[in-house]
Design an enzyme around this catalytic site. Structure first.
Site, short mmCIF file in Angstrom:
data_model
loop_
_atom_site.label_atom_id
_atom_site.label_comp_id
_atom_site.label_asym_id
_atom_site.label_seq_id
_atom_site.Cartn_x
_atom_site.Cartn_y
_atom_site.Cartn_z
N LYS A 126 0.83 -1.21 0.00
CA LYS A 126 0.00 0.00 0.00
C LYS A 126 0.87 1.27 0.00
O LYS A 126 2.08 1.20 0.21
CB LYS A 126 -0.93 -0.04 1.21
CG LYS A 126 -1.89 -1.24 1.20
CD LYS A 126 -2.81 -1.21 2.42
CE LYS A 126 -3.83 -2.34 2.37
NZ LYS A 126 -4.81 -2.23 3.47
N GLU B 281 -9.75 -10.71 -7.36
CA GLU B 281 -8.76 -9.62 -7.24
C GLU B 281 -7.65 -9.74 -8.27
O GLU B 281 -7.20 -8.72 -8.81
CB GLU B 281 -8.20 -9.61 -5.82
CG GLU B 281 -9.24 -9.22 -4.78
CD GLU B 281 -8.74 -9.23 -3.34
OE1 GLU B 281 -9.49 -8.79 -2.46
OE2 GLU B 281 -7.60 -9.68 -3.10
N TYR C 111 -12.45 -2.81 -3.25
CA TYR C 111 -12.97 -2.75 -1.88
C TYR C 111 -14.49 -2.69 -1.84
O TYR C 111 -15.06 -2.25 -0.83
CB TYR C 111 -12.36 -1.55 -1.14
CG TYR C 111 -10.94 -1.81 -0.66
CD1 TYR C 111 -10.66 -2.88 0.20
CD2 TYR C 111 -9.88 -0.99 -1.04
CE1 TYR C 111 -9.37 -3.13 0.65
CE2 TYR C 111 -8.58 -1.23 -0.58
CZ TYR C 111 -8.34 -2.30 0.27
OH TYR C 111 -7.06 -2.55 0.73
N HIS D 226 -2.09 -5.53 1.64
CA HIS D 226 -3.37 -6.23 1.47
C HIS D 226 -3.06 -7.61 0.91
O HIS D 226 -2.18 -7.75 0.06
CB HIS D 226 -4.29 -5.49 0.50
CG HIS D 226 -5.45 -6.32 0.07
ND1 HIS D 226 -6.60 -6.43 0.82
CD2 HIS D 226 -5.62 -7.13 -1.00
CE1 HIS D 226 -7.43 -7.27 0.21
NE2 HIS D 226 -6.86 -7.70 -0.90
N ASN E 177 -2.14 -0.09 7.02
CA ASN E 177 -1.58 -1.36 7.49
C ASN E 177 -0.68 -2.05 6.47
O ASN E 177 -0.54 -3.27 6.47
CB ASN E 177 -2.71 -2.28 7.96
CG ASN E 177 -3.71 -2.58 6.87
OD1 ASN E 177 -3.55 -2.13 5.73
ND2 ASN E 177 -4.73 -3.35 7.19
#
Ligand code: CMP
Length: 156
Positions: free
Chosen positions: A9, A126, A49, A115, A112
């Site tokens: 990310k 995905e 998402y 993913h 975080n």
């Protein structure tokens, strides 16, 4: 062999952790079959998402994921989805176990670092979204594979 999607990310990129995190997957014996870095468009992030679209954090999540470059990885290995999820750790970095990526490098719930697909259907969805062009995925055989796996038990 199973395939899974991993995203490094914007916080992982900004903090200079791309190489550190990527090296964990390589050192584990997982095979990198796709990799690209971009500031990805909002429509892709919204689709990715979509399951969270009713959650209060959705708008912030899409904004954060579009705030800078993300490194998208396609990774292959035996039970790769579960193996990668364990390596990544709990969503909240403060609760993630030491030894996991989030546990070792993060302090945030939202930012975080990584993913990883959470199941077979999600991984297929995905990977189709982030690596929609078959040419972006490389089919190759690591010559050390017979040392990573037991040939008779796991590669037959
Ligand atoms: P990820 O594994 O990419 O899946 C959904 C993401 O939403 C998650 O990592 C976090 O970045 C974010 N997220 C999940 N729950 C929360 C929350 N309660 N508050 C803020 N962000 C969250």
């Amino acid at each position: 062999m199973e395939r899974t999607l991993v995203l490094l990310k914007p916080d992982a990129v900004q903090r200079g952790l791309v190489g550190t995190i990527l090296s964990r997957f390589e050192a584990k014996g997982l095979k990198l079959i796709g990799m690209k870095m971009q500031t990805f468009p909002e429509d892709l992030l919204r689709k990715h998402y979509d399951v969270h679209k009713e959650r209060p954090f959705f708008a912030g999540l899409v904004e954060y994921m579009g705030s800078g470059p993300v490194v998208a990885l396609a990774i292959e290995g035996k039970d790769a989805i579960a193996v990668v999820r364990r390596m990544v750790g709990k969503t909240n970095c403060r609760e993630a176990d030491p030894g996991t990526i989030r546990g070792d490098f993060g302090m945030s719930f939202s930012n975080n670092l990584v993913h990883a697909s959470d199941g077979t259907d999600t991984a297929a969805f995905e990977l189709g979204l982030w690596f929609s062009d078959a040419g972006e995925v490389s089919e190759w055989s690591p010559n050390n594979e017979p040392w990573i796996y037991n040939v008779a038990e796991e590669l037959a």
